[in-house]
Each structure stands twice: as C-alpha cells, then as structure tokens.
Design a protein around this motif. Structure first.
Motif, PDB file in Angstrom:
ATOM      1  N   ARG A  88       0.813  -1.225   0.000  1.00  0.00           N
ATOM      2  CA  ARG A  88       0.000   0.000   0.000  1.00  0.00           C
ATOM      3  C   ARG A  88       0.841   1.268   0.000  1.00  0.00           C
ATOM      4  NH1 ARG A  88      -3.421  -2.923   3.911  1.00  0.00           N
ATOM      5  NH2 ARG A  88      -1.929  -2.172   5.431  1.00  0.00           N
ATOM      6  N   ASP A  89       1.967   1.241   0.722  1.00  0.00           N
ATOM      7  CA  ASP A  89       2.805   2.429   0.847  1.00  0.00           C
ATOM      8  C   ASP A  89       3.886   2.442  -0.233  1.00  0.00           C
ATOM      9  OD1 ASP A  89       1.384   3.239   3.160  1.00  0.00           O
ATOM     10  OD2 ASP A  89       2.582   1.852   4.374  1.00  0.00           O
ATOM     11  N   ASP A  90       4.757   3.444  -0.163  1.00  0.00           N
ATOM     12  CA  ASP A  90       5.847   3.542  -1.131  1.00  0.00           C
ATOM     13  C   ASP A  90       7.058   2.723  -0.730  1.00  0.00           C
ATOM     14  OD1 ASP A  90       4.396   5.249  -2.720  1.00  0.00           O
ATOM     15  OD2 ASP A  90       5.235   7.063  -1.822  1.00  0.00           O
ATOM     16  N   SER A  91       7.107   2.288   0.546  1.00  0.00           N
ATOM     17  CA  SER A  91       8.269   1.523   1.009  1.00  0.00           C
ATOM     18  C   SER A  91       7.843   0.530   2.085  1.00  0.00           C
ATOM     19  CB  SER A  91       9.351   2.462   1.554  1.00  0.00           C
ATOM     20  OG  SER A  91       8.887   3.110   2.724  1.00  0.00           O
ATOM     21  N   ILE A  92       8.737  -0.430   2.339  1.00  0.00           N
ATOM     22  CA  ILE A  92       8.515  -1.451   3.363  1.00  0.00           C
ATOM     23  C   ILE A  92       9.891  -1.949   3.788  1.00  0.00           C
ATOM     24  CG2 ILE A  92       8.328  -3.310   1.662  1.00  0.00           C
ATOM     25  CD1 ILE A  92       6.234  -4.640   3.469  1.00  0.00           C
ATOM     26  N   ARG A  93      10.007  -2.375   5.030  1.00  0.00           N
ATOM     27  CA  ARG A  93      11.283  -2.916   5.509  1.00  0.00           C
ATOM     28  C   ARG A  93      11.480  -4.334   4.963  1.00  0.00           C
ATOM     29  NH1 ARG A  93      13.376   0.566   9.070  1.00  0.00           N
ATOM     30  NH2 ARG A  93      11.965   1.867  10.255  1.00  0.00           N
ATOM     31  N   LEU A  94      12.732  -4.685   4.756  1.00  0.00           N
ATOM     32  CA  LEU A  94      13.073  -5.978   4.156  1.00  0.00           C
ATOM     33  C   LEU A  94      12.487  -7.146   4.944  1.00  0.00           C
ATOM     34  CD1 LEU A  94      14.561  -7.719   2.099  1.00  0.00           C
ATOM     35  CD2 LEU A  94      16.644  -7.422   3.467  1.00  0.00           C
ATOM     36  N   GLY A  95      12.640  -7.146   6.263  1.00  0.00           N
ATOM     37  CA  GLY A  95      12.118  -8.245   7.071  1.00  0.00           C
ATOM     38  C   GLY A  95      10.617  -8.418   6.909  1.00  0.00           C
ATOM     39  N   GLN A  96       9.895  -7.303   6.871  1.00  0.00           N
ATOM     40  CA  GLN A  96       8.443  -7.353   6.688  1.00  0.00           C
ATOM     41  C   GLN A  96       8.087  -7.878   5.302  1.00  0.00           C
ATOM     42  OE1 GLN A  96       7.844  -3.171   7.502  1.00  0.00           O
ATOM     43  NE2 GLN A  96       6.757  -3.667   9.391  1.00  0.00           N
ATOM     44  N   PHE A  97       8.829  -7.442   4.302  1.00  0.00           N
ATOM     45  CA  PHE A  97       8.536  -7.862   2.929  1.00  0.00           C
ATOM     46  C   PHE A  97       8.773  -9.355   2.737  1.00  0.00           C
ATOM     47  CE2 PHE A  97       9.591  -8.541  -1.557  1.00  0.00           C
ATOM     48  CZ  PHE A  97       8.396  -8.108  -2.123  1.00  0.00           C
ATOM     49  N   LEU A  98       9.816  -9.888   3.354  1.00  0.00           N
ATOM     50  CA  LEU A  98      10.079 -11.323   3.227  1.00  0.00           C
ATOM     51  C   LEU A  98       8.883 -12.128   3.711  1.00  0.00           C
ATOM     52  CD1 LEU A  98      13.798 -11.503   4.404  1.00  0.00           C
ATOM     53  CD2 LEU A  98      12.947 -11.860   2.088  1.00  0.00           C
ATOM     54  N   LYS A  99       8.270 -11.700   4.812  1.00  0.00           N
ATOM     55  CA  LYS A  99       7.085 -12.399   5.339  1.00  0.00           C
ATOM     56  C   LYS A  99       5.895 -12.197   4.409  1.00  0.00           C
ATOM     57  CE  LYS A  99       7.444 -10.290   9.241  1.00  0.00           C
ATOM     58  NZ  LYS A  99       7.155  -9.771  10.583  1.00  0.00           N
ATOM     59  N   LEU A 100       5.649 -10.962   3.982  1.00  0.00           N
ATOM     60  CA  LEU A 100       4.514 -10.644   3.114  1.00  0.00           C
ATOM     61  C   LEU A 100       4.580 -11.424   1.803  1.00  0.00           C
ATOM     62  CD1 LEU A 100       2.028  -8.806   2.517  1.00  0.00           C
ATOM     63  CD2 LEU A 100       3.648  -7.200   1.496  1.00  0.00           C
ATOM     64  N   ALA A 101       5.770 -11.543   1.243  1.00  0.00           N
ATOM     65  CA  ALA A 101       5.954 -12.209  -0.051  1.00  0.00           C
ATOM     66  C   ALA A 101       5.995 -13.733   0.082  1.00  0.00           C
ATOM     67  CB  ALA A 101       7.236 -11.713  -0.715  1.00  0.00           C
ATOM     68  N   GLY A 102       5.983 -14.239   1.308  1.00  0.00           N
ATOM     69  CA  GLY A 102       6.044 -15.678   1.510  1.00  0.00           C
ATOM     70  C   GLY A 102       7.437 -16.253   1.329  1.00  0.00           C
ATOM     71  N   LEU A 103       8.455 -15.395   1.359  1.00  0.00           N
ATOM     72  CA  LEU A 103       9.834 -15.852   1.225  1.00  0.00           C
ATOM     73  C   LEU A 103      10.406 -16.285   2.566  1.00  0.00           C
ATOM     74  CD1 LEU A 103      11.091 -13.088  -1.225  1.00  0.00           C
ATOM     75  CD2 LEU A 103      10.443 -15.434  -1.793  1.00  0.00           C
TER      76      LEU A 103
END
Length: 72
Positions: free
Chosen positions: A9-24
């Motif tokens: 939704r936003d313009d940025s996200i922290r790497l740790g959060q993105f790994l979880k969101l992306a299922g990585l």
C-alpha cells in the motif's frame, strides 16, 4: 527464475516485513536468519540489514524465488 509481483500500500517497506509478506520467510525469526546468513539479495546484491527500506520496483531474491515490490 520467474519473478512474482507483490503489492504494497505504501511507497516503502522494511526488508524483514517484505520477506514475510511475499512468503519468502515463514515468520520474523526466519526472515532474520535468512538475512544474517547472507541468503537474501536485493536488486542482485547481498543484503544483511533487516531494516533496509525497500522501494517500489526493488527485487528481492531468496534461493530460487524472487519477488518484486509493486503498488497496490
């Protein structure tokens, strides 16, 4: 290796959060472990900072999986 688009939704996200969101990563501790052991690359370069701010268009790779940040 195919790249999967993951919208945020936003313009940025922290790497740790993105790994979880992306299922990585399964959870936060798994994300931390992947980053600390050098298993994560952002835009083709190894990344060791869990708090790194990712921007739209960045590509994160873990093993044989890749995910790109896109706007929702």
């Amino acid at each position: 290796m195919s790249t999967r688009d993951v919208s945020i939704r936003d313009d940025s996200i922290r790497l740790g959060q993105f790994l979880k969101l992306a299922g990585l990563a399964e959870d936060g501790s798994h994300a931390k472990e992947l980053i600390e052991t050098g298993d994560v690359a952002v835009n083709g370069e190894r990344e060791y900072r869990r708090g790194r701010q990712l921007r739209l268009g960045d590509v994160v790779a873990v093993g044989g999986a890749q995910a790109r940040l896109v706007s929702s």
